[in-house]
Structures are given as structure tokens and as C-alpha cells.
Design a protein around this motif. Structure first.
Motif, PDB file in Angstrom:
ATOM      1  N   UNK A 109     -12.054 -27.692  46.878  1.00 22.39           N
ATOM      2  CA  UNK A 109     -12.089 -27.240  47.556  1.00 22.39           C
ATOM      3  C   UNK A 109     -11.876 -25.574  47.253  1.00 22.39           C
ATOM      4  N   UNK A 110     -12.644 -24.826  46.711  1.00 20.30           N
ATOM      5  CA  UNK A 110     -13.198 -23.080  46.350  1.00 20.30           C
ATOM      6  C   UNK A 110     -12.798 -22.180  47.155  1.00 20.30           C
ATOM      7  N   UNK A 111     -12.704 -21.410  47.087  1.00 20.05           N
ATOM      8  CA  UNK A 111     -12.694 -19.841  48.171  1.00 20.05           C
ATOM      9  C   UNK A 111     -13.719 -19.129  46.862  1.00 20.05           C
ATOM     10  N   UNK A 112     -14.462 -18.359  46.929  1.00 21.19           N
ATOM     11  CA  UNK A 112     -15.722 -16.715  46.346  1.00 21.19           C
ATOM     12  C   UNK A 112     -14.893 -16.060  47.333  1.00 21.19           C
ATOM     13  N   UNK A 113     -14.474 -14.944  46.777  1.00 18.86           N
ATOM     14  CA  UNK A 113     -14.260 -13.763  47.102  1.00 18.86           C
ATOM     15  C   UNK A 113     -15.410 -12.599  46.753  1.00 18.86           C
ATOM     16  N   UNK A 114     -15.687 -11.882  47.579  1.00 18.70           N
ATOM     17  CA  UNK A 114     -16.646 -11.005  47.706  1.00 18.70           C
ATOM     18  C   UNK A 114     -16.103  -9.717  48.008  1.00 18.70           C
ATOM     19  N   UNK A 115     -15.966  -8.847  46.979  1.00 14.36           N
ATOM     20  CA  UNK A 115     -15.155  -7.342  47.486  1.00 14.36           C
ATOM     21  C   UNK A 115     -16.354  -6.431  47.638  1.00 14.36           C
ATOM     22  N   UNK A 116     -16.956  -5.821  48.757  1.00 16.29           N
ATOM     23  CA  UNK A 116     -17.911  -4.388  48.208  1.00 16.29           C
ATOM     24  C   UNK A 116     -16.951  -3.258  48.482  1.00 16.29           C
ATOM     25  N   UNK A 117     -17.275  -2.340  47.133  1.00 14.75           N
ATOM     26  CA  UNK A 117     -16.846  -1.369  46.361  1.00 14.75           C
ATOM     27  C   UNK A 117     -17.987  -0.665  46.762  1.00 14.75           C
ATOM     28  N   UNK A 118     -18.024   0.159  47.308  1.00 14.15           N
ATOM     29  CA  UNK A 118     -19.148   1.900  46.559  1.00 14.15           C
ATOM     30  C   UNK A 118     -20.764   1.343  46.478  1.00 14.15           C
ATOM     31  N   UNK A 119     -20.805   0.192  47.028  1.00 16.59           N
ATOM     32  CA  UNK A 119     -22.573  -0.326  47.054  1.00 16.59           C
ATOM     33  C   UNK A 119     -22.264  -1.372  46.150  1.00 16.59           C
ATOM     34  N   UNK A 120     -21.170  -1.618  45.710  1.00 16.58           N
ATOM     35  CA  UNK A 120     -21.139  -2.475  45.346  1.00 16.58           C
ATOM     36  C   UNK A 120     -20.693  -3.802  45.222  1.00 16.58           C
ATOM     37  N   UNK A 121     -20.962  -5.040  44.723  1.00 18.61           N
ATOM     38  CA  UNK A 121     -19.914  -5.892  45.131  1.00 18.61           C
ATOM     39  C   UNK A 121     -18.978  -7.282  44.143  1.00 18.61           C
ATOM     40  N   UNK A 122     -18.439  -7.529  44.177  1.00 20.06           N
ATOM     41  CA  UNK A 122     -17.416  -8.090  42.799  1.00 20.06           C
ATOM     42  C   UNK A 122     -16.917  -8.873  43.541  1.00 20.06           C
ATOM     43  N   UNK A 123     -17.600 -10.461  42.556  1.00 20.17           N
ATOM     44  CA  UNK A 123     -16.696 -11.845  42.983  1.00 20.17           C
ATOM     45  C   UNK A 123     -15.625 -12.747  42.419  1.00 20.17           C
ATOM     46  N   UNK A 124     -15.075 -12.876  43.067  1.00 19.03           N
ATOM     47  CA  UNK A 124     -14.082 -14.036  42.063  1.00 19.03           C
ATOM     48  C   UNK A 124     -13.951 -15.333  43.102  1.00 19.03           C
ATOM     49  N   UNK A 125     -13.246 -16.198  42.330  1.00 21.99           N
ATOM     50  CA  UNK A 125     -13.378 -17.401  42.777  1.00 21.99           C
ATOM     51  C   UNK A 125     -11.557 -17.617  42.822  1.00 21.99           C
ATOM     52  N   UNK A 126     -11.158 -18.565  44.027  1.00 23.02           N
ATOM     53  CA  UNK A 126      -9.854 -18.964  44.105  1.00 23.02           C
ATOM     54  C   UNK A 126      -9.701 -20.369  44.696  1.00 23.02           C
ATOM     55  N   UNK A 127      -8.434 -20.975  44.677  1.00 26.82           N
ATOM     56  CA  UNK A 127      -8.448 -21.919  45.222  1.00 26.82           C
ATOM     57  C   UNK A 127      -7.874 -21.702  46.920  1.00 26.82           C
ATOM     58  N   UNK A 128      -7.827 -22.227  47.939  1.00 26.05           N
ATOM     59  CA  UNK A 128      -7.835 -22.263  48.899  1.00 26.05           C
ATOM     60  C   UNK A 128      -6.346 -21.328  49.552  1.00 26.05           C
ATOM     61  N   UNK A 129      -5.256 -22.268  48.937  1.00 25.13           N
ATOM     62  CA  UNK A 129      -3.576 -21.548  49.187  1.00 25.13           C
ATOM     63  C   UNK A 129      -4.284 -19.669  48.785  1.00 25.13           C
ATOM     64  N   UNK A 130      -4.836 -19.342  47.809  1.00 25.02           N
ATOM     65  CA  UNK A 130      -4.477 -18.034  46.802  1.00 25.02           C
ATOM     66  C   UNK A 130      -5.671 -17.541  48.263  1.00 25.02           C
TER      67      UNK A 130
END
Length: 389
Positions: free
Chosen positions: A46-67
Motif C-alpha cells: 500500500x502506497x500513497x500518491x502525494x499531490x502538491x498544488x502550488x501556483x496552478x501546478x501539481x507536483x506528484x510524489x509517491x510514499x509509503x503509508x507510514x510516510x
């Protein structure tokens, strides 16, 4: 975050049943507006994808559940005041005061649809290939067994993308069904008629519209082949004609005009015909735009125009901008949208024009003045301008 109950909530509910977790309500303008966390499975983990919304842009990063748990706690410590955690059967809202005190609200809700945990989720298409569609088989997109041909997956994606544009204007097209008359559609430069068949199938077969549709092309053999297919499918109201866009005549009301990759000024002739007929909706994907490229001159822009490839691209954008402005002057709401990804073809813009019921005369006059100033400044006057005058 010192609040143990919040950590416990995250440990308990941030799992496979999570629909999404949203951290929002920033206290500082310079930090991202929000963060979204979604679960997916990667090699049974099980992983989670993080979406960071900054200045009309989206940045993605994948991480473990505990992270993901630690990341959410850290964000709520460092400048955000709200967490919305949506699960399959409940939603949890966390509000954080300026002093760091947490208020946790839990609400039961009707169960939401089970989420897809696949990392690369399959896009849902209007024509998804789950059923065998005769014209997709005969045009080589599908096998007789209903399997999508690998080399034609991009073509299927293009077809579905275009059908999405049709779906967007269904409310406008539906008005004519109230008038108890067929929806009249013209497809200029239909070619092998992938889109012609797809649009007819979508409107007539899938949505029950009464449709009269004509595909026009210069290639007689293509027209004969498409006519034979339409007859074989029993597609009443779908016909194909041999002819040129510039001199094609049609009597009566035309509701939807489609033109896909009509070369250079052929697009202008199609747009002008659509305006003359008072078409309610125009969907046009222009192709090679040479006319303005030959005309354009500007001393101020010479540092840009001296490079051939940049001049070509600038002229193509200018051509479509002028077309869009002319359609607005004729009483249309106009959008210029991305048709398909740039990686497939640089000719990827679509002009969507929907006829307005009324207009602002003062605004139209002002837009006309701005249009004329731009054309004069760049010594650029296109065929559509001449045809509409």
C-alpha cells in the motif's frame, strides 16, 4: 503534532479504504494551497500518491503509508488548519487552531464506490472497446473478437477525446430534439471517417438522437467505401458525398459543423460556411496554417520571426487566434482547447464555438477594433476574414 488522537485517527483510517485525504486552509500565502493524498497498490504494498498544488501546478510524489501519516501530521503542524479524510463509509474533518489544538469531527455517509487502487488507472472511455463495434472493426481499430488493436490505441484515444467534446455540447444539441426535427451535422474533410461514424454512433445509437449527418471529402474511393459501410450497418441518416469544402452548398438549418485537419485555408472555408448556416456548434481542429506565415511582418518581432520554426509556430497560433476572434464577432462563445497530447502531433488544438442567444454590441465593436489593430500591426489578414466580409 502532540495530539495523540489525531495520529490514532490517521493510523486507523489512512488505508485501502481511503478515498483521499486533503490538507488545506493555509495560513501563509507563500506555501502550497493544498495537498492531496490518494492510495494505490504497488507490488502488493500500500502506497500513497502525494499531490502538491502550488501556483496552478501539481507536483506528484509517491510514499509509503507510514510516510504519508508523518507527512500529514507535519503539514498540520507547519501552517495548515484543515484535514478532510474521506473513506468509503465515513468522512473525518480535522480543524487545527493557531495554538495547535485539534478538533475532530466524524460523519457517517452513504458508502462511496470502491476506489481503484491500481497505480496507473485505466482511463474510462465513451467507446471503451468492451463491446464489438462494427465500424471500429472495419476501420481496423478493433478485431472481430472485440480486442483493441495495439497500434490503434492512440486512434481510439483520439476518437474518445473528440466524443468528450461532443458530450460537452449535448445540452445545446438537445434543444433541437424538442423541435421534433433531426439534428443536422456536417463533417468537412471526413477522410476515412473514424470520427464521422463515432459521432453518429454516439448520438444516434448511444443517446437516441434523431440524426441526419453528412461526411464530405475529395477522395471518391474513400467516399464509396464509407457509403458502403454506412449502408451495411443500417445507419439511416448517415451519407457521404464527394466534394470540396469551398463550394459545398447545403440548404436548411445545420446544427453542428465538424472539421478535422482541413489543410490551411480549407478550415477557413468550413468555418465561413458554418457561420453562414448559423450552425449552433462548431468543432474545428485546424491543420497546416501557411497563409499567415507568408504574410506576417513586424519590425518589433523580427528577433522572433527570423527563426523559421518559431515563425511557423507563432503564425499557426496567430491564425487560430484570429479565427477565434472572428467567430466571437459573429456571435459565438469560443474556446481553444487541447485536442490530444502534444507528443502525438503538434496540430493538437481544437476550436469550439457555440452560438450565443444574444450579444453585447459595445463589446463586439471593441473586439473588432482590437482585431483590426492586431492584423494591421502584423500585416496579417486571413481567408476567413475575407469570406465573412
Amino acid at each position: 503534532m502532540a495530539d495523540v488522537s489525531l495520529r490514532e485517527q490517521l493510523e486507523q483510517h489512512l488505508n485501502k479504504s481511503t478515498v483521499r485525504a486533503v490538507v488545506s486552509g493555509r495560513r501563509k500565502s507563500q506555501i502550497p494551497s493544498k495537498w492531496v493524498f490518494r492510495p494505490f497498490m504497488k507490488k502488493e504494498q500500500l502506497m500513497f500518491q502525494q499531490e502538491e498544488y502550488r501556483n496552478n501546478q501539481i507536483f506528484h510524489k509517491n510514499m509509503r503509508r507510514d510516510e504519508a501519516v508523518e507527512r500529514i501530521l507535519s503539514l498540520l503542524e507547519s501552517g495548515y488548519k484543515q484535514l478532510d479524510l474521506q473513506c468509503e463509509q465515513k468522512s473525518i474533518r480535522v480543524l487545527v487552531s493557531k495554538k495547535g489544538k485539534c478538533s475532530i469531527q466524524e460523519h457517517r455517509q452513504q458508502a462511496v464506490k470502491k476506489i481503484d487502487l491500481a497505480h496507473n488507472r485505466k482511463k474510462k472511455y465513451i467507446l471503451d472497446g468492451s463491446d464489438t463495434v462494427p465500424f471500429l472493426v472495419d476501420l481496423g481499430v478493433q478485431t472481430k473478437e472485440g480486442k483493441i488493436v495495439d497500434k490503434k490505441r492512440k486512434k481510439l484515444g483520439q476518437i474518445n477525446r473528440f466524443l468528450e467534446f461532443i458530450r460537452d455540447v449535448l445540452p445545446e444539441l438537445s434543444k433541437y430534439q424538442v423541435e421534433k426535427r433531426p439534428l443536422r451535422i456536417l463533417d468537412f474533410g471526413c477522410g476515412k471517417s473514424y470520427l464521422t461514424f463515432a459521432v453518429y454512433h454516439y448520438l444516434k445509437i448511444q443517446n437516441g438522437f434523431d440524426v441526419e449527418m453528412t461526411g464530405l471529402d475529395l477522395k471518391e474511393d474513400v467516399i464509396r467505401h464509407c457509403s458502403d459501410l454506412a449502408e451495411a450497418y443500417g445507419y439511416e441518416g448517415l451519407r457521404f458525398c464527394h466534394g470540396d469544402i469551398s463550394d459545398y452548398e447545403e440548404t436548411g438549418q445545420v446544427d453542428l459543423v465538424i472539421t478535422l485537419h482541413a489543410c490551411d485555408t480549407a478550415t477557413d472555408f468550413a468555418l465561413a460556411q458554418a457561420v453562414r448556416w448559423g450552425a449552433k456548434v462548431i468543432l474545428s481542429v485546424p491543420c497546416c496554417q501557411h497563409e499567415i506565415n507568408r504574410q506576417i511582418r513586424s519590425e518589433q518581432l523580427s528577433p522572433l520571426l527570423k527563426y523559421g520554426i518559431l515563425k511557423e509556430r507563432f503564425a499557426a497560433l496567430l491564425t487560430d487566434a484570429l479565427r477565434g476572434n472572428l467567430l466571437e464577432q459573429e456571435g459565438y462563445d469560443v474556446q481553444i482547447l487541447e485536442f490530444i497530447d502534444m507528443e502525438h502531433t503538434p496540430k493538437n488544438l481544437l476550436i469550439r464555438a457555440v452560438k450565443k442567444s444574444g450579444g453585447n454590441t459595445a463589446k463586439s465593436r471593441r473586439e473588432k477594433e482590437q482585431y483590426d489593430q492586431l492584423c494591421d500591426a502584423l500585416c496579417s489578414h486571413g481567408t476567413l476574414e475575407r469570406l465573412l466580409k
